[in-house]
Design a protein around this motif. Structure first.
Motif, mmCIF file in Angstrom:
data_model
loop_
_atom_site.group_PDB
_atom_site.id
_atom_site.type_symbol
_atom_site.label_atom_id
_atom_site.label_comp_id
_atom_site.label_asym_id
_atom_site.label_seq_id
_atom_site.Cartn_x
_atom_site.Cartn_y
_atom_site.Cartn_z
ATOM 1 N N ALA A 1 0.841 -1.199 0.000
ATOM 2 C CA ALA A 1 0.000 0.000 0.000
ATOM 3 C C ALA A 1 0.871 1.242 0.000
ATOM 4 C CB ALA A 1 -0.895 -0.004 1.241
ATOM 5 N N THR A 2 0.257 2.382 -0.264
ATOM 6 C CA THR A 2 0.984 3.638 -0.079
ATOM 7 C C THR A 2 1.170 3.811 1.438
ATOM 8 O OG1 THR A 2 -1.017 4.953 0.181
ATOM 9 C CG2 THR A 2 -0.168 4.682 -2.066
ATOM 10 N N PRO A 3 2.201 4.573 1.833
ATOM 11 C CA PRO A 3 2.380 4.776 3.273
ATOM 12 C C PRO A 3 1.136 5.415 3.915
ATOM 13 C CG PRO A 3 4.149 5.863 2.031
ATOM 14 C CD PRO A 3 3.288 5.161 1.040
ATOM 15 N N ALA A 4 0.512 6.330 3.218
ATOM 16 C CA ALA A 4 -0.679 6.978 3.786
ATOM 17 C C ALA A 4 -1.743 5.929 4.122
ATOM 18 C CB ALA A 4 -1.233 8.009 2.815
ATOM 19 N N GLU A 5 -1.987 5.013 3.195
ATOM 20 C CA GLU A 5 -2.971 3.952 3.445
ATOM 21 C C GLU A 5 -2.497 3.001 4.535
ATOM 22 O OE1 GLU A 5 -4.696 3.322 -1.115
ATOM 23 O OE2 GLU A 5 -2.898 2.269 -0.447
ATOM 24 N N PHE A 6 -1.238 2.579 4.392
ATOM 25 C CA PHE A 6 -0.746 1.533 5.292
ATOM 26 C C PHE A 6 -0.748 1.989 6.743
ATOM 27 C CE2 PHE A 6 2.691 -0.788 7.462
ATOM 28 C CZ PHE A 6 2.214 -2.081 7.300
ATOM 29 N N PHE A 7 -0.291 3.212 6.989
ATOM 30 C CA PHE A 7 -0.174 3.649 8.380
ATOM 31 C C PHE A 7 -1.493 4.129 8.979
ATOM 32 C CE2 PHE A 7 4.289 3.887 7.012
ATOM 33 C CZ PHE A 7 4.830 3.065 7.997
ATOM 34 N N ASN B 1 -4.654 3.126 7.765
ATOM 35 C CA ASN B 1 -5.748 2.184 7.663
ATOM 36 C C ASN B 1 -5.315 0.871 7.003
ATOM 37 O OD1 ASN B 1 -8.350 1.269 7.864
ATOM 38 N ND2 ASN B 1 -9.025 2.233 5.950
ATOM 39 N N PRO B 2 -4.453 0.101 7.706
ATOM 40 C CA PRO B 2 -3.995 -1.157 7.108
ATOM 41 C C PRO B 2 -5.178 -2.099 6.897
ATOM 42 C CG PRO B 2 -3.352 -1.029 9.416
ATOM 43 C CD PRO B 2 -3.933 0.300 9.064
ATOM 44 N N ARG B 3 -5.170 -2.780 5.760
ATOM 45 C CA ARG B 3 -6.300 -3.639 5.431
ATOM 46 C C ARG B 3 -6.277 -4.942 6.211
ATOM 47 N NH1 ARG B 3 -4.634 -1.812 0.395
ATOM 48 N NH2 ARG B 3 -3.457 -3.711 0.002
ATOM 49 N N GLU B 4 -5.062 -5.440 6.459
ATOM 50 C CA GLU B 4 -4.950 -6.796 7.014
ATOM 51 C C GLU B 4 -4.729 -6.763 8.519
ATOM 52 O OE1 GLU B 4 -5.376 -9.525 5.260
ATOM 53 O OE2 GLU B 4 -5.584 -8.474 3.344
ATOM 54 N N LEU C 1 -1.769 -5.529 13.762
ATOM 55 C CA LEU C 1 -1.093 -6.002 14.972
ATOM 56 C C LEU C 1 0.369 -5.566 14.971
ATOM 57 C CD1 LEU C 1 -2.650 -9.592 15.214
ATOM 58 C CD2 LEU C 1 -3.070 -7.639 16.737
ATOM 59 N N PHE C 2 1.007 -5.701 13.807
ATOM 60 C CA PHE C 2 2.408 -5.299 13.679
ATOM 61 C C PHE C 2 2.564 -3.808 13.987
ATOM 62 C CE2 PHE C 2 5.765 -3.512 10.927
ATOM 63 C CZ PHE C 2 6.865 -4.168 11.457
ATOM 64 N N LEU C 3 1.717 -3.006 13.398
ATOM 65 C CA LEU C 3 1.810 -1.556 13.610
ATOM 66 C C LEU C 3 1.546 -1.188 15.071
ATOM 67 C CD1 LEU C 3 0.225 -0.151 10.337
ATOM 68 C CD2 LEU C 3 2.603 0.026 11.077
ATOM 69 N N ASN C 4 0.621 -1.882 15.689
ATOM 70 C CA ASN C 4 0.364 -1.619 17.104
ATOM 71 C C ASN C 4 1.595 -1.883 17.955
ATOM 72 O OD1 ASN C 4 -2.244 -0.800 16.763
ATOM 73 N ND2 ASN C 4 -3.149 -2.814 17.169
ATOM 74 N N ARG C 5 2.390 -2.873 17.543
ATOM 75 C CA ARG C 5 3.610 -3.191 18.305
ATOM 76 C C ARG C 5 4.725 -2.185 18.070
ATOM 77 N NH1 ARG C 5 2.728 -8.518 16.802
ATOM 78 N NH2 ARG C 5 4.451 -8.440 15.318
ATOM 79 N N VAL C 6 4.863 -1.718 16.820
ATOM 80 C CA VAL C 6 6.046 -0.896 16.509
ATOM 81 C C VAL C 6 5.818 0.606 16.594
ATOM 82 C CG1 VAL C 6 7.109 -2.690 15.081
ATOM 83 C CG2 VAL C 6 5.675 -0.951 14.000
ATOM 84 N N LEU C 7 4.579 1.049 16.553
ATOM 85 C CA LEU C 7 4.363 2.507 16.550
ATOM 86 C C LEU C 7 4.164 3.044 17.965
ATOM 87 C CD1 LEU C 7 2.114 3.076 13.413
ATOM 88 C CD2 LEU C 7 4.547 3.493 13.656
#
Ligand code: ADP
Ligand code: MG
Length: 240
Positions: A218-224, A226-229, A234-240
């Motif tokens: 995805a584009t970074p705007a989408e991924f950060f 509103n990740p689809r998957e 879960l990954f973003l919740n851990r690293v951000l």
């Protein structure tokens, strides 16, 4: 410029890359993120044949990477790679680290190679370190030498595998700044990193991997925002 089609890779019985499909255009900056062990380094290393794929198709500039007829040195000449641990020659001065391959592989004269080396050392902001040895430089400076060394080969693509992961925090920014400049100048880049700020700001596209699969692109705007998957969330919740 880089095309993966249904690529699979095994390490013995271990299935490390699963049905990888990815297309990277000239001038694009693709940031690859994902948990440790998900296959990010392996995918990157397949591009310059540091690893061989088991099946599927992988081409760089329409050259089939794993074709027996493909000259590996010619392939690697066009692909610069920067590693987590800078891999500089400790017994060679900074300038000689950079001139080695252009002299040996591209056939430049020592004088030509030194001129090019100085150009790129200035570009990464450490022209004054040319006559020092790697151990006399900070980690951030050594990594910038490694980037200059890659650039001196005038590659068409630069691959970065966690280039800031081994650095003290205060040196991460100077390396990311150099990478950002390269990206702005139109270099085609594939970057594995945990620096989400860099991904957000510099990537044209974010590729999220988990357990050998590309889960989301995805584009970074989408991924950060509103990740689809679910796994990406879960990954973003851990690293951000
Ligand atoms: P990442 O870079 O995402 O952390 P890697 O591509 O380094 O992941 O590794 C993916 C998986 O493949 C890991 O489980 C790792 O242990 C395994 N692996 C990596 N290199 C080898 C190898 N040379 N032989 C066997 N297994 C390997
Ligand atoms: Mg890795």
């Amino acid at each position: 410029m880089i095309l993966f089609r249904q690529v699979e890779k095994h390490y013995g019985n271990f299935h490390v890359l699963k049905d990888i499909n990815l297309q990277i255009e000239q001038g694009e900056v693709v940031v690859v993120v994902g948990p440790s062990g998900s296959g990010k380094s392996t995918m990157l290393r397949c591009i310059n044949r540091l690893e061989t794929i088991t099946s599927g198709e992988l081409t760089v500039n329409n050259i089939t990477v794993n074709d027996k007829k493909t000259e590996i040195n010619k392939l690697r000449r066009d692909i610069g790679m920067v590693f987590q641990h800078f891999n500089l020659y400790p017994h060679k001065k900074v300038i000689d680290n950079i001139t080695l391959a252009p002299i040996k592989v591209l056939g430049l004269t020592k004088q030509e190679a030194e001129k090019t080396a100085m150009y790129y050392l200035e570009k990464v902001g450490i022209g004054e370190k040319a006559d020092q040895y790697p151990a006399q430089l900070s980690g951030g400076q050594q990594q910038r030498v490694a980037i200059a060394r890659g650039l001196a080969m005038k590659p068409q693509v630069m691959l970065f595998d966690e280039p800031t992961s081994a650095l003290d925090p205060e040196m991460v920014g100077e390396v990311l700044d150099v990478m950002k400049t390269l990206a702005n100048e139109g270099m085609t880049m594939v970057v594995v990193t945990h620096e989400m700020g860099f991904a957000r700001e510099v990537a044209d596209r974010v590729v999220f991997m988990d357990k050998g699969h590309i889960i989301e692109e995805a584009t970074p705007a989408e991924f950060f925002s509103n990740p689809r998957e679910e796994r990406a969330r879960l990954f973003l919740n851990r690293v951000l």
